[in-house]
Write a protein that holds these residues in place. Structure first.
Motif, mmCIF file in Angstrom:
data_model
loop_
_atom_site.group_PDB
_atom_site.id
_atom_site.type_symbol
_atom_site.label_atom_id
_atom_site.label_comp_id
_atom_site.label_asym_id
_atom_site.label_seq_id
_atom_site.Cartn_x
_atom_site.Cartn_y
_atom_site.Cartn_z
ATOM 1 N N SER A 1 0.897 -1.144 0.000
ATOM 2 C CA SER A 1 0.000 0.000 0.000
ATOM 3 C C SER A 1 0.949 1.210 0.000
ATOM 4 O O SER A 1 2.120 1.038 -0.335
ATOM 5 C CB SER A 1 -0.923 -0.033 1.227
ATOM 6 O OG SER A 1 -1.747 1.119 1.245
ATOM 7 N N PHE B 1 -2.151 6.871 1.615
ATOM 8 C CA PHE B 1 -3.336 6.582 2.438
ATOM 9 C C PHE B 1 -3.689 7.788 3.316
ATOM 10 O O PHE B 1 -4.855 8.076 3.548
ATOM 11 C CB PHE B 1 -3.038 5.371 3.334
ATOM 12 C CG PHE B 1 -4.147 4.986 4.259
ATOM 13 C CD1 PHE B 1 -5.121 4.070 3.857
ATOM 14 C CD2 PHE B 1 -4.236 5.528 5.538
ATOM 15 C CE1 PHE B 1 -6.154 3.709 4.726
ATOM 16 C CE2 PHE B 1 -5.257 5.174 6.399
ATOM 17 C CZ PHE B 1 -6.218 4.265 5.984
ATOM 18 N N VAL C 1 -7.705 7.726 7.616
ATOM 19 C CA VAL C 1 -7.434 7.895 6.186
ATOM 20 C C VAL C 1 -7.584 9.380 5.819
ATOM 21 O O VAL C 1 -8.378 10.101 6.431
ATOM 22 C CB VAL C 1 -8.395 6.991 5.371
ATOM 23 C CG1 VAL C 1 -9.844 7.423 5.550
ATOM 24 C CG2 VAL C 1 -8.008 6.966 3.897
ATOM 25 N N ALA D 1 -5.451 8.620 -1.520
ATOM 26 C CA ALA D 1 -5.993 8.093 -0.256
ATOM 27 C C ALA D 1 -7.149 7.128 -0.540
ATOM 28 O O ALA D 1 -7.250 6.054 0.060
ATOM 29 C CB ALA D 1 -6.453 9.243 0.633
ATOM 30 N N CYS E 1 -5.678 3.893 -1.984
ATOM 31 C CA CYS E 1 -5.008 3.066 -0.963
ATOM 32 C C CYS E 1 -6.028 2.399 -0.046
ATOM 33 O O CYS E 1 -5.871 1.227 0.324
ATOM 34 C CB CYS E 1 -4.050 3.921 -0.128
ATOM 35 S SG CYS E 1 -2.593 4.442 -1.033
ATOM 36 N N GLN E 2 -7.074 3.115 0.304
ATOM 37 C CA GLN E 2 -8.082 2.532 1.195
ATOM 38 C C GLN E 2 -8.777 1.354 0.516
ATOM 39 O O GLN E 2 -8.941 0.283 1.114
ATOM 40 C CB GLN E 2 -9.097 3.617 1.589
ATOM 41 C CG GLN E 2 -10.036 3.156 2.686
ATOM 42 C CD GLN E 2 -11.005 4.252 3.114
ATOM 43 O OE1 GLN E 2 -11.364 5.135 2.310
ATOM 44 N NE2 GLN E 2 -11.425 4.223 4.348
ATOM 45 N N GLU F 1 -6.339 -1.651 0.224
ATOM 46 C CA GLU F 1 -6.188 -2.403 1.476
ATOM 47 C C GLU F 1 -7.444 -3.226 1.778
ATOM 48 O O GLU F 1 -7.364 -4.354 2.262
ATOM 49 C CB GLU F 1 -5.879 -1.448 2.638
ATOM 50 C CG GLU F 1 -4.503 -0.804 2.513
ATOM 51 C CD GLU F 1 -4.120 0.073 3.708
ATOM 52 O OE1 GLU F 1 -4.862 0.080 4.709
ATOM 53 O OE2 GLU F 1 -3.071 0.747 3.627
ATOM 54 N N ARG G 1 2.372 0.230 4.136
ATOM 55 C CA ARG G 1 2.170 1.604 3.630
ATOM 56 C C ARG G 1 3.549 2.195 3.360
ATOM 57 O O ARG G 1 4.196 2.746 4.251
ATOM 58 C CB ARG G 1 1.383 2.439 4.638
ATOM 59 C CG ARG G 1 -0.051 1.941 4.761
ATOM 60 C CD ARG G 1 -0.885 2.794 5.687
ATOM 61 N NE ARG G 1 -2.219 2.222 5.813
ATOM 62 C CZ ARG G 1 -3.025 2.396 6.844
ATOM 63 N NH1 ARG G 1 -2.637 3.154 7.865
ATOM 64 N NH2 ARG G 1 -4.216 1.831 6.869
#
Ligand SMILES: NC(=O)c1ccc[n+]([C@@H]2O[C@H](COP(=O)([O-])OP(=O)(O)OC[C@H]3O[C@@H](n4cnc5c(N)ncnc54)[C@H](OP(=O)(O)O)[C@@H]3O)[C@@H](O)[C@H]2O)c1
Length: 325
Positions: free
Chosen positions: A138, A142, A157, A163, A166-167, A170, A187
């Motif tokens: 990741s 984030f 977040v 962001a 990345c959220q 994940e 991350r």
């Protein structure tokens, strides 16, 4: 990429283990595989890479003999790639600095991570003998743009395109937990290497004496030296208590002005040509705000608390090593 002597200290702890790696041809994947391959079994020091303590399976969109296919058109992975593997390290994703962001590149950045990770988890689910751990990339993106707020894994977040990606990325990787797989989301900060990424792009202008801070220079850059990142991946594999988000960064994030100063000192070049924010935006569009002007001061709390020791905790030593190897 030549073998980095620091990477040879990435020692496996027990007899041969199989690691399946996606994104194996990228900057991080290449260094990871180089490190794992350079650890032949003490019992068979002259044997090939696959006879040492680590056996590596490469999963790629353009496989050669012995590699496993990632079918990019249908986003499917041969489940045999994971069958009987001990660990999956999932690094694949469209390069986020591969061009000026437009709708189609942003879609590829998102899909390659969200749909790609979905494909990894689907293949994991179909494997007869599943890996125990998934270490999934990741990014510190984030956290979004957070000025000088100290950020650890418990921080919320942020906002913005990266962001959101990345959220979602994940969330997709977390699906592997339903199969009893331990999932670690690394991350990752700005990876320092002369072989690729941000530092490689900065080296030429800085060597020509054309370097300088970007924008106000007050924005925090959270970085990680490449061989330390490889050590973090192995640490994540070897540490059963480590789960969920883990910040893969050095313990001393710096401002862009400090980064500029240290890079100039290491290269023995002046850094008197600042790039105003508007010029960065003109040259790079939206990407300038997301990658260069955004501020994230990220700390590696979980890594440090789980006993990881950085080889390059400070930027000058990290830059010297990254530039030389
Ligand atoms: N480098 C950094 O500073 C940094 C910072 C934060 C996070 N990360 C994350 O860490 C991971 C590894 O980084 P890296 O620097 O090694 O990346 P990289 O050099 O760009 O390599 C990524 C690999 O992913 C595969 N790939 C590229 N486009 C793809 C697509 N559309 N669909 C599926 N696979 C694709 C390619 O492998 P094949 O061609 O072999 O399939 C490529 O070699 C990435 O997910 C990246 O976002 C990196």
């Amino acid at each position: 990429m030549a073998e980095d002597p620091h990477l040879s200290q990435v020692r496996p702890h027990r007899s041969q283990r199989t690691v399946a790696v996606t994104g194996a041809t990228g900057l991080v994947g290449t260094a990871l595989i180089c490190a794992l391959d350079s650890n032949p079994s003490p019992a068979t020091p002259s044997a090939g890479p696959d006879t040492g303590p680590w056996s590596v399976r490469r999963i790629t969109r353009k496989p050669r003999a012995g590699e496993f296919l990632w079918d990019a058109a249908s986003n499917q992975i041969d489940p045999a790639a994971f069958d009987g593997a001990d660990t999956v390290v999932h690094l694949a994703g469209e390069n986020i600095a591969g061009g000026r962001w437009n709708a189609s590149l942003k879609q590829r950045i998102q899909d390659s991570r969200v749909l790609g990770t979905r494909a990894v988890c689907a293949a994991l689910g179909k494997a007869n003998r599943r890996p125990a751990v998934l270490v999934a990339a990741s990014a510190i993106g984030f956290y979004g743009d957070r000025q000088d707020e100290e950020l650890d894994e418990s921080s919320a977040v942020g906002s913005g395109f990266l962001a959101e990606v990345c959220q979602a990325w994940e969330e997709e990787a977390r699906a592997a937990e339903q199969f009893g797989v331990r999932v670690v989301h690394l991350r990752i900060g700005v990876v320092l290497s002369r072989h690729g990424g941000a530092l490689q792009r900065m080296l030429l202008p800085f060597r020509l004496g054309l370097g300088g801070r970007v924008g106000s220079g007050k924005q925090y850059w959270s970085w990680v030296e490449l061989s330390d990142l490889i050590g973090m991946i192995v640490h994540a594999i070897d540490t059963p208590s480590l789960t969920g988000a883990v910040n893969a960064v050095a313990p001393q994030p710096v401002t862009n002005a400090e980064f500029t100063r240290d890079l100039g000192k290491v290269l023995k070049r002046p850094t008197v040509f600042p790039m105003p924010a508007f010029a960065a935006r003109l040259a790079l569009g939206e990407m300038a705000d997301a990658l260069l002007l955004s501020s994230s001061r990220v700390l590696p709390r979980k890594l440090v608390n789980s006993g990881f020791q950085h080889r390059f905790p400070d930027l000058p030593s990290a830059l010297r090593h990254a530039i030389q190897t």
